[in-house]
Design an enzyme around this catalytic site. Structure first.
Site: not given
Ligand code: AMP
Ligand code: TRP
Length: 348
Positions: A115, A211, A214
């Site tokens: 992230k 994956k 969002k």
């Protein structure tokens, strides 16, 4: 006296669109666990702000996740549904656990590395500390089981390490105060991850090696719980595949991540095994499989989508559900944190 039901805790971040991965990896599982567990499901708004969130969007998203829980069949009266920031114990316990967790442990967290990306110096301190707040979420309730997708496994291991170190560091004090709760004299039980569910890792429709997420910039990579039937059909039609027909057995899916993903989604939604899906579709091309998959997705998500819309038309009701849940969550967490304060040596 009712029998002891194991306590379950899990959280979902209110950050943008809920998708099929969240649904199959988490929410379906949350629903199933209700039958024989005491469940606490939390919309983790404090985790969400570890990366920038537009305030109005955060409110909308918090209500949307709550609506998805309710629409999918979570019973907020029998169980607890609330948003994290309404129960201050999460933040308070996180501070104590910050002093237990080691910097070296957090440095190993792969989700932070992903992230934060290249510009790590510019990531928020909260993003780095995210896993400790997650440990506090779980330990604040002495939760025994935590249903999550595979991506959260490392965070659960960290939670167990933090709980063990707390139990060890304060072992004498816990015994002195008579606050042992586990067989080996610990205060925090070590929570078990439940990584099962129909599909623990749903992949992107554009790239079978990534994956479904969002945060993927392409909306065609995911099916959102808020997508209407036409959008779902279009996304499935455009999903990346290869030119081969579907294999007769699951071995034939090995080097074919996109085909494996679509078969996995079909299987999870239909309550079948991937082999059973191939018994029906082996040898057939995607031109035949995709429309069947689109119909199945619409059939399963359509009613949830409609119920979410209905619930979201009445935000005051959703807010009342969250407030009520928060009050009941606080009643569980506050006495546990009072014990933590005594163990640590805080006067009150
Ligand atoms: P998040 O959106 O990151 O808060 O995730 C909420 C829950 O959904 C967590 O339990 C995740 O592990 C799970 N989850 C997220 N993405 C996927 C995916 N692509 N496949 C399966 N589970 C997922
Ligand atoms: N980190 C989890 C995720 O991104 C969300 C989460 C926060 C959570 N606190 C939790 C999950 C506690 C389980 C238990 O999916």
């Amino acid at each position: 006296m009712s029998q002891h039901k194991p306590r379950v805790f899990s959280g979902v971040q209110p950050t943008g669109n809920l998708h099929l991965g969240n649904y199959l990896g988490a929410i379906v599982r949350f629903v199933d666990l209700q039958a024989d567990h005491e469940c606490i499901y939390c919309v983790v708004d404090m985790h969400a702000i570890t990366v920038w969130q537009d305030p109005q969007e955060l409110q909308r998203s918090t209500r949307e996740v709550t609506a998805a829980f309710l629409a999918a069949g979570i019973d907020a009266e029998q169980h607890i549904v609330f948003n994290q920031s309404q129960v201050s114990t999460h933040a308070e316990l996180a501070w104590v656990l910050n002093c237990i967790a080691r910097i070296g442990w957090l440095n190993r967290m792969t989700q932070f590395k992903e992230k934060a990306g290249k510009n790590r110096e510019n990531a928020s301190v909260g993003l780095y500390d995210y896993p400790v707040l997650m440990a506090a979420d779980i330990l604040a309730y002495h939760a025994e089981m935590v249903p999550v997708g595979e991506d959260q496994k490392q965070h659960l291991e960290l939670t167990r390490d933090i709980a063990s170190k707390f139990n060890n560091d304060y072992a004498e004090r816990i015994a002195e105060l008579g606050l042992a709760r586990t067989e080996d004299g610990g205060f925090f039980p070590l929570p078990e991850p439940l990584i099962k569910g129909p599909a623990t890792r749903v992949m992107s429709l554009r790239d079978g090696t990534k994956k479904m997420s969002k945060s993927d910039p392409s909306d065609y990579s995911r099916i959102n719980l808020s997508d209407d039937a036409d959008t779902i059909a279009k996304k499935v039609r455009k999903a990346k595949t290869d030119p081969e027909p579907l294999p007769e057995s699951v071995d034939g899916l090995k080097e074919r991540p996109e085909a494996a993903n679509l078969v996995g989604i079909y299987a999870a939604l239909a309550g079948m095994s991937p082999q059973e899906v191939l018994n029906d579709f082996g040898g057939k091309g995607f031109a035949e499989f995709k429309p069947a998959l689109a119909d199945l997705v619409v059939e399963k998500l359509g009613p949830i989508n409609a119920e979410m819309k209905r619930l979201l038309d009445d935000p005051a009701h959703i807010d009342a559900v969250l407030r009520n849940g928060a009050e009941r969550a606080r009643a569980i967490a506050a006495p546990i944190f009072d014990d933590v304060k005594r163990i640590v040596g805080f006067l009150s």
